[in-house]
Design an enzyme around this catalytic site. Structure first.
Site, PDB file in Angstrom:
ATOM      1  CE1 TYR A  33     -14.265  12.625 -40.112  1.00 27.27           C
ATOM      2  CE2 TYR A  33     -13.567  14.903 -39.948  1.00 27.27           C
ATOM      3  CZ  TYR A  33     -14.118  13.781 -39.371  1.00 27.27           C
ATOM      4  OH  TYR A  33     -14.500  13.798 -38.057  1.00 27.27           O
ATOM      5  CE  LYS A 150     -10.497  13.831 -38.318  1.00 30.10           C
ATOM      6  NZ  LYS A 150     -11.374  13.973 -37.175  1.00 30.10           N
ATOM      7  CD  GLU A 182     -12.597   9.159 -29.648  1.00 24.96           C
ATOM      8  OE1 GLU A 182     -11.740  10.000 -29.976  1.00 24.96           O
ATOM      9  OE2 GLU A 182     -13.158   8.420 -30.476  1.00 24.96           O
ATOM     10  CG  LEU A 206      -9.426  10.072 -34.600  1.00 26.77           C
ATOM     11  CD1 LEU A 206      -9.819   9.222 -35.805  1.00 26.77           C
ATOM     12  CD2 LEU A 206      -9.799  11.521 -34.848  1.00 26.77           C
TER      13      LEU A 206
HETATM   14  N1  PDD Z   1     -12.411  15.806 -34.837  1.00 26.39           N
HETATM   15  N2  PDD Z   1     -11.788  12.094 -31.434  1.00 26.39           N
HETATM   16  C1  PDD Z   1     -12.804  12.377 -32.284  1.00 26.39           C
HETATM   17  C2  PDD Z   1     -13.997  11.503 -32.284  1.00 26.39           C
HETATM   18  C3  PDD Z   1     -12.701  13.480 -33.157  1.00 26.39           C
HETATM   19  O1  PDD Z   1     -13.704  13.735 -34.022  1.00 26.39           O
HETATM   20  C4  PDD Z   1     -11.543  14.299 -33.104  1.00 26.39           C
HETATM   21  C5  PDD Z   1     -11.373  15.503 -33.988  1.00 26.39           C
HETATM   22  C6  PDD Z   1     -10.530  13.971 -32.198  1.00 26.39           C
HETATM   23  C7  PDD Z   1      -9.242  14.765 -32.115  1.00 26.39           C
HETATM   24  O2  PDD Z   1      -8.397  14.477 -33.192  1.00 26.39           O
HETATM   25  P1  PDD Z   1      -7.361  15.545 -33.742  1.00 26.39           P
HETATM   26  O3  PDD Z   1      -6.581  16.004 -32.581  1.00 26.39           O
HETATM   27  O4  PDD Z   1      -6.557  14.816 -34.730  1.00 26.39           O
HETATM   28  O5  PDD Z   1      -8.183  16.670 -34.348  1.00 26.39           O
HETATM   29  C8  PDD Z   1     -10.681  12.859 -31.387  1.00 26.39           C
HETATM   30  C9  PDD Z   1     -12.310  16.828 -35.852  1.00 26.39           C
HETATM   31  C10 PDD Z   1     -11.685  18.103 -35.420  1.00 26.39           C
HETATM   32  C11 PDD Z   1     -13.657  16.989 -36.534  1.00 26.39           C
HETATM   33  O6  PDD Z   1     -14.312  15.977 -36.695  1.00 26.39           O
HETATM   34  O7  PDD Z   1     -14.024  18.096 -36.942  1.00 26.39           O
END
Ligand code: PDD
Length: 284
Positions: A33, A150, A182, A206
């Site tokens: 996703y 992801k 993270e 991620l």
């Molecule tokens: N999640 N690390 C994890 C585990 C995450 O789930 C997310 C974001 C990030 C930040 O990634 P980005 O800047 O590309 O959104 C880091 C999204 C927002 C979610 O699962 O809803």
């Protein structure tokens, strides 16, 4: 107008969208996703998000059903069909390994992936987080070895985020092999003596698109920064902690395991970079 979603090639009212209970996304969490901010009607860093989607597909050996150009069109069509959601939105893409006739762990043959895209109004900024800062706890990592993908298999992230909530905190900082990686739904940065540090990309975190945008802003504005491993003791002794994601943008964190970080207030450097973020997010 009711929300329109995109499902397997068609735009339709959200309440008409349905998928089979045999879908491998449902049965196995077998999918990938993206969450893409939309600012002023324009998807933010769209190519970067679509490249990461491709990488996630490759990582789980799922053939990406669309080319970059096809994805761009789908994303823009969904935004155009949902003007009622406002100028700023949060767009969600999910691709699963489809819905075969029988449940079997092995990849199905000749089954089309399921593609779902929806959008909604961008979540309102959390005023408490902005003024007081987020509360963090730290915890051992419980996830797998492919955190750079992801994937929709998010039960470990769900448990971790709930663990934070149950401990009166907003996020959990994950420690693996003795280093900070993270958080459960965001990336993290620390500031010490004016230098911003974030853990380097690896299969343990991620590669956040927001993280990259923050690094780009730091470089452009000559703010000292580095991608380097962070030990828990550095986390405890730093001046500021920030967390970043597509839904939270860039938030300050002011408590770690019930102890104040730095002054216990959102930091000066965070304020400076947050202002840059807000000023530049419409141009990406
Ligand atoms: N999640 N690390 C994890 C585990 C995450 O789930 C997310 C974001 C990030 C930040 O990634 P980005 O800047 O590309 O959104 C880091 C999204 C927002 C979610 O699962 O809803």
């Amino acid at each position: 107008m009711p929300a329109s979603v995109y499902l397997n090639g068609e735009l339709m009212p959200a309440e008409q969208a349905s998928i089979s209970p045999m879908d491998r996304g449902f049965l196995f969490g077998d999918g990938v996703y993206e969450v893409i901010p939309v600012y002023n009607g324009q998807p933010f860093c769209l190519v970067q998000h679509l490249r990461r989607l491709q990488n996630s597909c490759d990582g789980i050996q799922l053939t990406n059903p669309y080319s970059l150009a096809q994805w761009k069109k789908v994303v823009l069509d969904v935004i155009a069909a949902n003007v009622d959601a406002g100028h700023d939105q949060s767009l969600y893409i999910q691709v699963t390994r489809g819905a075969p006739a029988a449940r079997d762990h092995l990849f199905p043959e000749s089954v089309q992936p399921t593609v779902f895209v929806q959008t909604k109004a961008f979540p309102k900024s959390d005023e408490r987080l902005l003024s007081e800062g987020a509360k963090l706890i730290s915890s051992d990592e419980i996830r797998w070895q492919m955190c750079h993908l992801k994937t929709t298999s998010l039960v470990a992230n769900v448990l971790l985020k709930q663990q934070a909530h149950d401990n009166n905190a907003d996020e959990v900082v994950l420690i693996r092999d003795g280093y900070v990686q993270e958080c459960s739904v965001s990336n993290c940065f620390i500031v010490k003596d004016g230098v911003v540090t974030t853990p380097p990309k690896s299969n343990h975190l991620l590669p956040g698109i927001t993280r990259d945008f923050v690094l780009h802003l730091l470089a452009k504005n000559n703010i000292q920064h580095r991608e380097a491993s962070i030990a828990p003791v550095e986390l405890e002794g730093c001046d500021e902690i920030w967390i970043s994601s597509s839904t939270k943008e860039l938030m300050p964190a002011t408590m770690l395991n019930e102890k104040p970080i730095g002054t216990g207030k959102p930091g000066e450097l965070w304020r400076q970079v947050y202002t840059l973020f807000q000023a530049n997010k419409y141009d990406e």
